[in-house]
Design a protein around this motif. Structure first.
Motif, PDB file in Angstrom:
ATOM      1  N   LYS A 243       1.873   6.847  -6.829  1.00 22.57           N
ATOM      2  CA  LYS A 243       0.979   7.970  -7.097  1.00 22.57           C
ATOM      3  C   LYS A 243       1.742   9.292  -7.026  1.00 22.57           C
ATOM      4  CE  LYS A 243      -3.275  10.204  -5.495  1.00 22.57           C
ATOM      5  NZ  LYS A 243      -4.345  10.215  -4.459  1.00 22.57           N
TER       6      LYS A 243
ATOM      7  N   ASN B 164       0.832  -1.212   0.000  1.00 18.65           N
ATOM      8  CA  ASN B 164       0.000   0.000   0.000  1.00 18.65           C
ATOM      9  C   ASN B 164       0.866   1.263   0.000  1.00 18.65           C
ATOM     10  OD1 ASN B 164      -2.517  -1.265  -0.079  1.00 18.65           O
ATOM     11  ND2 ASN B 164      -2.628  -1.446   2.154  1.00 18.65           N
TER      12      ASN B 164
ATOM     13  N   ARG C  33       1.236   4.247  -2.815  1.00 20.47           N
ATOM     14  CA  ARG C  33       1.187   5.666  -2.478  1.00 20.47           C
ATOM     15  C   ARG C  33       2.351   6.404  -3.146  1.00 20.47           C
ATOM     16  NH1 ARG C  33       3.101   7.378   3.373  1.00 20.47           N
ATOM     17  NH2 ARG C  33       5.064   6.924   2.284  1.00 20.47           N
TER      18      ARG C  33
END
Length: 314
Positions: free
Chosen positions: A302, A295, A299
């Protein structure tokens, strides 16, 4: 990709290498076979621009491309004899220069190189590096906004790297510990004893010739198939993370410059915790939360996308 010009050896160095290879033919053949496998891997995945033979010719390609991106491993190392202004994209217009996770791989810039490096960095409108350690130094001395981003290998998914990974037939049935060391190996056995490798085969690819000549795809496959990884390598650590492997990091021996900051940045960015062989408790060996880590990687992916959207004007 613009290929970097190869260093040209002197006639004396060429002769010395030739004489060494004659008397160490098996070593030479191992190096040659390994090199050919790496070249085949390059040819399969990398689209190279023609080789540039001079800086004058390099400056002429400025009009051929909209943007130039630099971000290779140790591309800005102040301790490398091969790093010059070209690797800071000085041949291109300022607005076309983009760095992404450019690796400095050092704890500091030597005094005799500070002025030139600061000048090169001022040629960017924004800077992206791989290690947190020198971010304050760059921003304070250049007034250029500087970000820290994940290594480019982490921009691809586990599935992508799995499609490239291959495993040599002789390892299909084995359970083994994967060792990958670029420095000296004086404490390897001590580390292996600490983390209980009884019953597991130990594969050290930089020690034995049968492993040394494996291809990059075999390298990926052997990390993927291993039970756990012991390494002093930054990318050995990264591919352990990509393939969800337990891993232990050993301090690099035999290097004059400390590269520990790149590991610390990676570990902090992904909230991995202590993985250093001299301090990590044995019971923490298999305690990695890869759901959380994945995860955090997403992030950071992104953040990378947002960075390039900001840098590339449409």
């Amino acid at each position: 990709t613009i290929p970097q010009n190869k260093h040209t050896d002197s006639a004396r160095t060429v002769f010395r290498k030739f004489k060494y290879n004659i008397f160490h033919l098996s070593t030479f053949m191992n190096h040659y076979m390994r090199h050919m496998k790496f070249m085949a891997f390059d040819k399969m995945l990398i689209n190279y621009y023609r080789r540039i033979k001079s800086k004058k010719v390099l400056s002429e390609i400025n009009d051929e491309f909209d943007y130039f991106v630099c971000g290779s491993d140790q591309i800005w190392s102040p301790f490398s004899p091969f790093v010059d202004d070209t690797l800071f994209l000085t041949f291109a217009d300022k607005e076309k220069r983009i760095s992404y996770a450019a690796s400095i791989a050092a704890e500091y810039i030597p005094k005799d190189k500070e002025e030139s490096f600061i000048g090169y960095w001022k040629g960017f409108e924004e800077i992206s590096i791989r290690e947190e350690k020198l971010k304050p130094f760059i921003e304070q001395n250049t007034r250029v906004a500087t970000s820290v981003h994940i290594d480019p290998t982490l921009l691809h998914s586990r599935k992508f790297w799995s499609t490239l990974a291959t495993v040599p037939k002789k390892f299909h049935e084995d359970k083994f510990v994967f060792c990958y060391f670029l420095g000296e190996k004086s404490h390897v056995q001590e580390v292996l004893d600490k983390y209980n490798v009884d019953g597991l085969k130990v594969v050290d690819i930089m020690k034995e010739s049968q492993y040394y000549v494996i291809s990059p795809t075999d390298f990926l496959g052997m990390i993927k198939k291993s039970e756990f990884v012991v390494t002093d390598s930054y990318h050995g650590t990264i591919f352990s993370i990509i393939f969800h492997k337990p891993f232990v990091i050993v301090n690099r021996e035999g290097k004059s410059n400390d590269m520990k900051s790149r590991f610390e940045t990676l570990i902090n960015m992904l909230s991995i915790g202590d993985r250093w062989a001299d301090t990590m408790p044995v019971e923490n060996m298999y305690g990695l939360d890869y759901v959380k880590i994945d995860n955090l990687i997403m992030r950071e992916q992104k953040r990378t996308k947002e960075y390039f959207q900001r840098r590339i004007r449409r």
